[in-house]
Design a protein around this motif. Structure first.
Motif, PDB file in Angstrom:
ATOM      1  N   VAL A 194       0.841  -1.208   0.000  1.00  0.00           N
ATOM      2  CA  VAL A 194       0.000   0.000   0.000  1.00  0.00           C
ATOM      3  C   VAL A 194       0.872   1.253   0.000  1.00  0.00           C
ATOM      4  N   LEU A 195       1.922   1.228   0.804  1.00  0.00           N
ATOM      5  CA  LEU A 195       2.812   2.380   0.873  1.00  0.00           C
ATOM      6  C   LEU A 195       3.468   2.643  -0.479  1.00  0.00           C
ATOM      7  N   ARG A 196       3.966   1.581  -1.107  1.00  0.00           N
ATOM      8  CA  ARG A 196       4.646   1.728  -2.396  1.00  0.00           C
ATOM      9  C   ARG A 196       3.702   2.269  -3.466  1.00  0.00           C
ATOM     10  N   ARG A 197       2.486   1.712  -3.528  1.00  0.00           N
ATOM     11  CA  ARG A 197       1.531   2.141  -4.556  1.00  0.00           C
ATOM     12  C   ARG A 197       1.068   3.574  -4.307  1.00  0.00           C
ATOM     13  N   SER A 198       0.825   3.928  -3.053  1.00  0.00           N
ATOM     14  CA  SER A 198       0.359   5.281  -2.726  1.00  0.00           C
ATOM     15  C   SER A 198       1.432   6.312  -3.049  1.00  0.00           C
ATOM     16  N   TRP A 199       2.667   5.982  -2.710  1.00  0.00           N
ATOM     17  CA  TRP A 199       3.766   6.910  -2.980  1.00  0.00           C
ATOM     18  C   TRP A 199       3.960   7.102  -4.487  1.00  0.00           C
ATOM     19  N   GLU A 200       3.883   5.997  -5.227  1.00  0.00           N
ATOM     20  CA  GLU A 200       4.094   6.077  -6.673  1.00  0.00           C
ATOM     21  C   GLU A 200       3.015   6.915  -7.341  1.00  0.00           C
ATOM     22  N   ARG A 201       1.763   6.750  -6.939  1.00  0.00           N
ATOM     23  CA  ARG A 201       0.682   7.539  -7.527  1.00  0.00           C
ATOM     24  C   ARG A 201       0.856   9.017  -7.217  1.00  0.00           C
ATOM     25  N   ALA A 202       1.247   9.320  -5.980  1.00  0.00           N
ATOM     26  CA  ALA A 202       1.448  10.715  -5.587  1.00  0.00           C
ATOM     27  C   ALA A 202       2.619  11.321  -6.347  1.00  0.00           C
ATOM     28  N   ARG A 203       3.660  10.539  -6.552  1.00  0.00           N
ATOM     29  CA  ARG A 203       4.843  11.030  -7.264  1.00  0.00           C
ATOM     30  C   ARG A 203       4.482  11.436  -8.691  1.00  0.00           C
ATOM     31  N   ILE A 204       3.633  10.641  -9.333  1.00  0.00           N
ATOM     32  CA  ILE A 204       3.203  10.954 -10.698  1.00  0.00           C
ATOM     33  C   ILE A 204       2.356  12.222 -10.710  1.00  0.00           C
ATOM     34  N   LYS A 205       1.444  12.346  -9.740  1.00  0.00           N
ATOM     35  CA  LYS A 205       0.604  13.548  -9.665  1.00  0.00           C
ATOM     36  C   LYS A 205       1.430  14.799  -9.411  1.00  0.00           C
ATOM     37  N   MET A 206       2.573  14.639  -8.753  1.00  0.00           N
ATOM     38  CA  MET A 206       3.453  15.776  -8.474  1.00  0.00           C
ATOM     39  C   MET A 206       4.374  16.090  -9.658  1.00  0.00           C
ATOM     40  N   GLY A 207       4.274  15.282 -10.726  1.00  0.00           N
ATOM     41  CA  GLY A 207       5.115  15.497 -11.901  1.00  0.00           C
ATOM     42  C   GLY A 207       6.546  15.035 -11.698  1.00  0.00           C
ATOM     43  N   LEU A 208       6.753  14.108 -10.761  1.00  0.00           N
ATOM     44  CA  LEU A 208       8.105  13.649 -10.437  1.00  0.00           C
ATOM     45  C   LEU A 208       8.335  12.209 -10.886  1.00  0.00           C
ATOM     46  N   GLN A 209       7.591  11.761 -11.899  1.00  0.00           N
ATOM     47  CA  GLN A 209       7.715  10.375 -12.337  1.00  0.00           C
ATOM     48  C   GLN A 209       9.112  10.045 -12.861  1.00  0.00           C
ATOM     49  N   ASP A 210       9.846  11.049 -13.323  1.00  0.00           N
ATOM     50  CA  ASP A 210      11.198  10.813 -13.827  1.00  0.00           C
ATOM     51  C   ASP A 210      12.263  11.009 -12.750  1.00  0.00           C
ATOM     52  N   ASP A 211      11.847  11.408 -11.557  1.00  0.00           N
ATOM     53  CA  ASP A 211      12.784  11.589 -10.449  1.00  0.00           C
ATOM     54  C   ASP A 211      12.849  10.269  -9.676  1.00  0.00           C
ATOM     55  N   HIS A 212      13.740   9.390 -10.110  1.00  0.00           N
ATOM     56  CA  HIS A 212      13.795   8.041  -9.547  1.00  0.00           C
ATOM     57  C   HIS A 212      14.356   8.005  -8.134  1.00  0.00           C
ATOM     58  N   GLU A 213      14.915   9.096  -7.670  1.00  0.00           N
ATOM     59  CA  GLU A 213      15.439   9.142  -6.302  1.00  0.00           C
ATOM     60  C   GLU A 213      14.398   9.649  -5.310  1.00  0.00           C
ATOM     61  N   PHE A 214      13.232  10.049  -5.812  1.00  0.00           N
ATOM     62  CA  PHE A 214      12.153  10.504  -4.945  1.00  0.00           C
ATOM     63  C   PHE A 214      11.371   9.276  -4.480  1.00  0.00           C
ATOM     64  N   VAL A 215      11.876   8.611  -3.453  1.00  0.00           N
ATOM     65  CA  VAL A 215      11.297   7.382  -2.920  1.00  0.00           C
ATOM     66  C   VAL A 215      11.015   7.574  -1.427  1.00  0.00           C
ATOM     67  N   PHE A 216      10.369   6.579  -0.823  1.00  0.00           N
ATOM     68  CA  PHE A 216      10.021   6.718   0.594  1.00  0.00           C
ATOM     69  C   PHE A 216      11.262   6.883   1.466  1.00  0.00           C
ATOM     70  N   HIS A 217      12.374   6.273   1.066  1.00  0.00           N
ATOM     71  CA  HIS A 217      13.606   6.401   1.841  1.00  0.00           C
ATOM     72  C   HIS A 217      14.088   7.851   1.887  1.00  0.00           C
ATOM     73  N   SER A 218      13.554   8.687   0.977  1.00  0.00           N
ATOM     74  CA  SER A 218      13.899  10.111   0.998  1.00  0.00           C
ATOM     75  C   SER A 218      13.473  10.767   2.309  1.00  0.00           C
ATOM     76  N   CYS A 219      12.491  10.167   2.991  1.00  0.00           N
ATOM     77  CA  CYS A 219      12.063  10.705   4.285  1.00  0.00           C
ATOM     78  C   CYS A 219      13.209  10.629   5.294  1.00  0.00           C
ATOM     79  N   ARG A 220      13.996   9.564   5.207  1.00  0.00           N
ATOM     80  CA  ARG A 220      15.150   9.409   6.093  1.00  0.00           C
ATOM     81  C   ARG A 220      16.212  10.468   5.769  1.00  0.00           C
TER      82      ARG A 220
END
Length: 368
Positions: free
Chosen positions: A259-285
């Protein structure tokens, strides 16, 4: 559970203590990791129940002659990475190694070329250098465990079995701006948004949070008994962060990995960051570490907070932001103005500071 964090002079040592009592019989022993302590507790309970000698030396079963990879996996599966949040991933990598190398391959026959071929195979699947290195690291731990258990008889040396890893470039450490944090929280389900808030506030890894239990929370402190590097650490939290984490656990609304992976991926696309492959949940750390650096927190404290064994790992997180450089330039300018003003008031130039006495020289690291 009769396992307790070991303390010395009131301070946690990072080890774990097993304390058991049955009638007049009492058993106490310290271990370097929680997994070792847990295995020892189970061993003593079984021996007491069967009338065995708890003080007898623990002897590993003799290694079957010509142990194959298939047998080696079955033997280690209930022990290695036991109760670790990363166990599913670790064993998935081992199964990939088993399939690629051949399940009938003997442990003693595995050499450096096997590891290199497997590493190149994983890389050919499009995995990043860091991911390939994790595959190799898991195989390394698997092989060393079997060597220590006596199941592999050929020593592991640079001549017999070398675990080459890819040199990872520093790359770009991606963290979230405050605006990005607000945006992604608004685009994901409420429970995922709360987990993102907690992750940024604590700097904890994904699995450290989604597997957290209520008994790990003591006041506003999160106790992490099982971590990536097997070292206990405690992470402080604000009352607001503690409340969010408690709510996720108590209401059983903690997001699953999927759920976390799918939710993050959908939000990333809506933010226009689909090509920013480093924008992942680990970015929170990364974000937690970056904000501590910007707040002036000492890098050694950040190392302890994040649970890094090596300071070099922390220094990758503790990068200097552009704002920090501008601030440094301003401080240099302010110091120059102070010195210049002092010199003009005294009418004579200000001498440089004296060198340290005793022939010692200050060591200053200069970045080219």
């Amino acid at each position: 559970m009769a396992i307790y964090p070991d303390k010395k002079n009131g301070e946690l040592t990072g080890r774990f203590r097993v304390e058991l009592q049955r009638g007049k019989d009492r058993y106490r022993k310290r271990h370097d990791s929680f997994q070792e302590a847990q295995a020892d507790e189970e061993r003593v309970q079984v021996l007491w129940a069967t009338g065995g000698d708890i003080h007898a030396p623990v002897v590993s079963p003799a290694a079957p002659e010509g142990m194959t990879l298939r047998r080696a996996v079955k033997l280690a599966q209930s022990i290695l990475w036991k109760d670790m949040p990363s166990a599913p991933t670790s064993w998935a990598h081992i199964r990939d190694f088993l399939e690629f190398t051949g399940e009938d391959t003997l442990l003693d026959d595995i050499g450096t070329q096997h590891i290199r071929d497997f590493r190149d195979h994983v890389a050919s699947l499009g995995r990043s250098k860091a991911t390939v290195n994790r595959y190799v690291a898991h195989v390394r731990k698997f092989m060393i465990w079997h060597l220590e258990e006596g199941n592999r008889t050929v020593p592991i040396t640079k001549q017999t079995l070398k675990f080459d890893i890819n040199r990872e470039t520093a790359g770009r450490l991606r963290w979230l701006s405050y605006a990005e944090e607000e945006t992604i929280v608004s685009l994901v389900p409420a429970n995922v948004g709360k987990l993102i808030r907690v992750a940024i506030a604590t700097g904890c890894r994904r699995d450290e949070l989604i597997t957290a239990k209520l008994d790990q929370i003591e006041g506003n402190l999160l106790h992490l008994w099982v971590t990536k590097n097997d070292a206990y650490r405690a992470v402080p939290m604000s009352p607001e962060t503690t409340a969010m984490l408690r709510e996720l656990i108590e209401t059983r609304t903690m997001p699953s990995r999927r759920v976390l992976r799918r939710s993050w991926e959908r939000a990333r696309i809506k933010m226009g960051l689909q090509d920013d492959h480093e924008f992942v949940f680990h970015s929170c750390r990364h974000t937690c570490a970056t904000r501590m650096v910007d707040a002036g927190v000492d890098v050694l404290k950040i190392q302890k907070w994040l649970g890094h064994k090596r300071i070099e790992t922390t220094q990758r997180y503790a990068h200097v932001t552009g704002a920090g450089l501008v601030e440094a330039l301003a401080l240099v300018g302010e110091r120059k103005a102070q010195v210049t003003q002092k010199a003009s008031n005294s009418g004579s130039p200000t001498p440089p500071p004296h060198a340290p006495h005793g022939g010692e020289m200050m060591q200053i690291d200069l970045a080219a």
